[in-house]
Motif scaffolding. Structure first.
Motif, PDB file in Angstrom:
ATOM      1  N   ALA A  71       9.567   9.088 -14.465  1.00 17.69           N
ATOM      2  CA  ALA A  71       9.478   7.865 -14.150  1.00 17.69           C
ATOM      3  C   ALA A  71      10.597   7.247 -13.591  1.00 17.69           C
ATOM      4  CB  ALA A  71       9.207   6.757 -15.448  1.00 17.69           C
ATOM      5  N   LEU A  72      11.819   7.692 -13.946  1.00 23.56           N
ATOM      6  CA  LEU A  72      13.148   7.301 -13.174  1.00 23.56           C
ATOM      7  C   LEU A  72      13.059   7.665 -11.475  1.00 23.56           C
ATOM      8  CD1 LEU A  72      15.698   8.293 -15.751  1.00 23.56           C
ATOM      9  CD2 LEU A  72      14.902   5.923 -15.174  1.00 23.56           C
ATOM     10  N   TRP A  73      12.567   8.934 -11.274  1.00 26.94           N
ATOM     11  CA  TRP A  73      12.429   9.388  -9.781  1.00 26.94           C
ATOM     12  C   TRP A  73      11.558   8.217  -9.076  1.00 26.94           C
ATOM     13  CZ3 TRP A  73      14.775  12.375  -6.471  1.00 26.94           C
ATOM     14  CH2 TRP A  73      15.579  13.428  -6.850  1.00 26.94           C
ATOM     15  N   TYR A  74      10.311   7.878  -9.708  1.00 20.96           N
ATOM     16  CA  TYR A  74       9.357   7.066  -9.061  1.00 20.96           C
ATOM     17  C   TYR A  74       9.942   5.750  -8.806  1.00 20.96           C
ATOM     18  CZ  TYR A  74       5.584  10.116  -9.218  1.00 20.96           C
ATOM     19  OH  TYR A  74       4.572  11.409  -8.873  1.00 20.96           O
ATOM     20  N   LEU A  75      10.915   5.280  -9.817  1.00 20.64           N
ATOM     21  CA  LEU A  75      11.378   3.862 -10.005  1.00 20.64           C
ATOM     22  C   LEU A  75      12.356   4.138  -8.687  1.00 20.64           C
ATOM     23  CD1 LEU A  75      11.929   2.728 -13.696  1.00 20.64           C
ATOM     24  CD2 LEU A  75      10.602   1.855 -11.960  1.00 20.64           C
ATOM     25  N   GLN A  97       0.842  -1.395  -0.070  1.00 21.49           N
ATOM     26  CA  GLN A  97       0.004  -0.012   0.173  1.00 21.49           C
ATOM     27  C   GLN A  97       0.932   1.336   0.058  1.00 21.49           C
ATOM     28  OE1 GLN A  97      -3.316  -1.464  -0.875  1.00 21.49           O
ATOM     29  NE2 GLN A  97      -3.701   0.591   0.209  1.00 21.49           N
ATOM     30  N   THR A  98       1.969   1.168   0.586  1.00 26.46           N
ATOM     31  CA  THR A  98       3.068   2.349   0.751  1.00 26.46           C
ATOM     32  C   THR A  98       3.409   2.626  -0.778  1.00 26.46           C
ATOM     33  OG1 THR A  98       3.601   1.752   2.893  1.00 26.46           O
ATOM     34  CG2 THR A  98       5.067   3.489   1.634  1.00 26.46           C
ATOM     35  N   LEU A  99       3.580   1.435  -1.594  1.00 23.73           N
ATOM     36  CA  LEU A  99       4.222   1.844  -2.698  1.00 23.73           C
ATOM     37  C   LEU A  99       3.300   2.313  -3.508  1.00 23.73           C
ATOM     38  CD1 LEU A  99       6.060  -1.755  -3.532  1.00 23.73           C
ATOM     39  CD2 LEU A  99       7.196   0.663  -2.857  1.00 23.73           C
ATOM     40  N   SER A 100       1.857   1.824  -3.274  1.00 20.37           N
ATOM     41  CA  SER A 100       0.678   2.220  -4.253  1.00 20.37           C
ATOM     42  C   SER A 100       0.437   3.958  -4.063  1.00 20.37           C
ATOM     43  CB  SER A 100      -0.518   1.577  -4.010  1.00 20.37           C
ATOM     44  OG  SER A 100      -0.406   0.258  -4.399  1.00 20.37           O
ATOM     45  N   MET A 101       0.541   4.147  -2.597  1.00 22.67           N
ATOM     46  CA  MET A 101       0.551   5.477  -2.089  1.00 22.67           C
ATOM     47  C   MET A 101       1.523   6.719  -2.980  1.00 22.67           C
ATOM     48  SD  MET A 101      -1.035   7.740  -0.356  1.00 22.67           S
ATOM     49  CE  MET A 101      -2.116   6.965   0.693  1.00 22.67           C
ATOM     50  N   LEU A 102       2.655   5.835  -2.986  1.00 26.09           N
ATOM     51  CA  LEU A 102       3.798   6.864  -3.422  1.00 26.09           C
ATOM     52  C   LEU A 102       3.267   7.234  -5.057  1.00 26.09           C
ATOM     53  CD1 LEU A 102       6.502   8.089  -3.417  1.00 26.09           C
ATOM     54  CD2 LEU A 102       7.498   5.764  -4.159  1.00 26.09           C
ATOM     55  N   LYS A 103       2.909   6.194  -5.827  1.00 24.34           N
ATOM     56  CA  LYS A 103       2.425   6.387  -7.139  1.00 24.34           C
ATOM     57  C   LYS A 103       1.029   7.133  -7.193  1.00 24.34           C
ATOM     58  CE  LYS A 103       2.991   2.137  -7.617  1.00 24.34           C
ATOM     59  NZ  LYS A 103       2.734   0.833  -8.268  1.00 24.34           N
ATOM     60  N   ASN A 104       0.233   6.841  -6.167  1.00 20.08           N
ATOM     61  CA  ASN A 104      -1.046   7.772  -6.229  1.00 20.08           C
ATOM     62  C   ASN A 104      -0.856   9.309  -5.839  1.00 20.08           C
ATOM     63  OD1 ASN A 104      -2.484   5.308  -6.649  1.00 20.08           O
ATOM     64  ND2 ASN A 104      -2.960   4.849  -4.700  1.00 20.08           N
ATOM     65  N   THR A 105       0.084   9.472  -5.370  1.00 18.47           N
ATOM     66  CA  THR A 105       0.482  10.994  -5.205  1.00 18.47           C
ATOM     67  C   THR A 105       0.447  11.780  -6.390  1.00 18.47           C
ATOM     68  OG1 THR A 105       2.913  10.657  -5.030  1.00 18.47           O
ATOM     69  CG2 THR A 105       1.689  10.594  -2.870  1.00 18.47           C
ATOM     70  N   SER A 106       0.787  11.112  -7.312  1.00 14.66           N
ATOM     71  CA  SER A 106       0.749  11.643  -8.728  1.00 14.66           C
ATOM     72  C   SER A 106      -0.569  12.338  -9.145  1.00 14.66           C
ATOM     73  CB  SER A 106       1.222  10.863  -9.954  1.00 14.66           C
ATOM     74  OG  SER A 106       0.348   9.692 -10.001  1.00 14.66           O
ATOM     75  N   LEU A 107      -1.681  11.722  -8.722  1.00 15.84           N
ATOM     76  CA  LEU A 107      -3.206  12.309  -8.835  1.00 15.84           C
ATOM     77  C   LEU A 107      -3.316  13.882  -8.245  1.00 15.84           C
ATOM     78  CD1 LEU A 107      -5.190   9.269  -8.246  1.00 15.84           C
ATOM     79  CD2 LEU A 107      -4.311  10.104 -10.601  1.00 15.84           C
ATOM     80  N   VAL A 108      -2.260  14.088  -7.410  1.00 18.15           N
ATOM     81  CA  VAL A 108      -2.655  15.535  -6.801  1.00 18.15           C
ATOM     82  C   VAL A 108      -2.321  16.342  -7.683  1.00 18.15           C
ATOM     83  CG1 VAL A 108      -2.384  14.432  -4.386  1.00 18.15           C
ATOM     84  CG2 VAL A 108      -0.515  15.640  -5.621  1.00 18.15           C
ATOM     85  N   SER A 109      -1.699  16.147  -8.878  1.00 16.91           N
ATOM     86  CA  SER A 109      -1.079  17.013  -9.882  1.00 16.91           C
ATOM     87  C   SER A 109      -2.256  17.983 -10.519  1.00 16.91           C
ATOM     88  CB  SER A 109      -0.389  16.533 -10.924  1.00 16.91           C
ATOM     89  OG  SER A 109      -1.116  15.482 -11.583  1.00 16.91           O
ATOM     90  N   VAL A 110      -3.716  17.316 -10.395  1.00 15.30           N
ATOM     91  CA  VAL A 110      -4.864  17.754 -10.890  1.00 15.30           C
ATOM     92  C   VAL A 110      -5.277  18.880 -10.022  1.00 15.30           C
ATOM     93  CG1 VAL A 110      -5.318  15.638 -12.098  1.00 15.30           C
ATOM     94  CG2 VAL A 110      -6.292  16.196  -9.737  1.00 15.30           C
ATOM     95  N   LEU A 111      -4.879  18.931  -8.729  1.00 16.76           N
ATOM     96  CA  LEU A 111      -5.225  20.066  -7.763  1.00 16.76           C
ATOM     97  C   LEU A 111      -4.248  21.267  -7.681  1.00 16.76           C
ATOM     98  CD1 LEU A 111      -5.680  17.688  -4.685  1.00 16.76           C
ATOM     99  CD2 LEU A 111      -7.399  18.253  -6.680  1.00 16.76           C
TER     100      LEU A 111
END
Length: 313
Positions: free
Chosen positions: A261-265, A220-234
């Protein structure tokens, strides 16, 4: 007696029998296919000038990108801490004998798991459309603090609300599954020793449940790290938003997306290493599971040796 005869006799006695896996020709075909695909990928990355690796190298350590990555890490850490705490509370409520508490926790999990995270983020960001002013005080009584909702619900606050509440719903089910995996006799034994339910949960049940809770929580932590990309719409200045700002000005979309992508990886790789050691820490009491995971071939050989006729005799 010749060596061949000696080996045959020992084989009949069940000694020195080696487990030889059956050869599968499809494995060779799969290796060849993967090698060809890998060569094609490398050739494309090297020969296609549209990747603009020079631009990628230029912006990989850019200050704006680093600040966006730092905000991404902050959102992930704070949201996970709040989500885990909320999930523990909700899990205990779900397992409560009180129907009111159990039903309330179920409704919370049902709603926040049943609606998309992006919709929740946008809803919290536009909360001022429902409540132009927010206040803190006694219900139907005097207000102690009040102010504009727009001033309070910033992009960062909206992101934390959306990510934390959504994560709390998922963590509630993870924690509940971990608590249910512990035998009820553990709680009964603690109660027989005079421990209160809260102390039993904190000192007996929850530490044992961590072995089942940690792996999905790390995922879930890994998913959370990637899901933070959604806040760009805000409009929150996270990693993805920082790259979007740059390529909207330079029109170098692909290289900047590669940078993100490299930073997220890199960040997910660090978390994966931390996950490995955390799981190893909580499984330190189960040496058999650790050996099966780290040395599968040795475990198989020892199992075969134990089941051999010589061992049985």
């Amino acid at each position: 007696m010749t060596a061949a005869t000696d080996r045959a006799v020992r084989a009949d006695d069940g000694e020195d029998l080696a487990i030889v896996p059956r050869r599968n020709p499809l494995n060779l075909v799969g290796i060849v296919v993967l090698a060809v695909l890998g060569a094609m990928l490398v050739h494309t990355l090297v020969t296609n000038d549209n990747f603009d690796w020079g631009v990628v190298k230029l912006y990989l350590n850019a200050e704006a990108i680093a600040r966006g990555a730092l905000l991404t890490v902050e959102l992930t850490a704070i949201s996970m801490v709040l989500g885990v705490l909320l999930g523990i509370v909700l899990a205990v409520m779900r397992l409560s004998r009180s129907r009111v508490l159990s039903a309330s926790a179920w409704a919370f999990v049902w709603f926040f798991r049943g609606t998309p995270l992006l919709i929740q983020l946008i809803f919290w960001f536009n909360l001022s459309a429902l409540f132009p002013r927010l206040s803190l005080g006694i219900p139907f009584g005097p207000e102690f603090v009040s102010g504009s909702a727009n001033a309070f619900i910033t992009p960062f606050v909206a992101a934390l609300l959306g990510l934390s509440l959504n994560e709390g719903a998922y963590m509630a089910e993870i924690v509940r599954g971990g608590l249910l995996s512990i035998d009820r006799g553990q709680s009964e034994a603690a109660q027989a020793l005079g421990m209160r339910p809260a102390k039993t949960l904190r000192r007996v049940v929850l530490p044992q449940a961590m072995r089942a809770i940690v792996p999905p929580t790390a995922n879930q932590t890994l998913s959370m790290l990637k899901n933070t990309s959604l806040v760009s719409v805000l409009g929150a200045a996270d990693l993805l938003h920082a790259t979007q700002i740059i390529y909207s000005r330079t029109y170098q979309t692909i290289p900047l997306l590669i940078v993100a992508a490299l930073w997220y990886l890199a960040m997910t790789s660090v978390l994966s290493v931390a996950q490995y050691y955390l799981e190893r820490f909580y499984q330190r009491g189960d040496l058999g599971a650790s050996r099966r995971r780290l040395f599968p071939r040795r475990h198989a050989a020892e199992t075969a040796e134990a089941d051999s006729p010589k061992a049985v005799s």
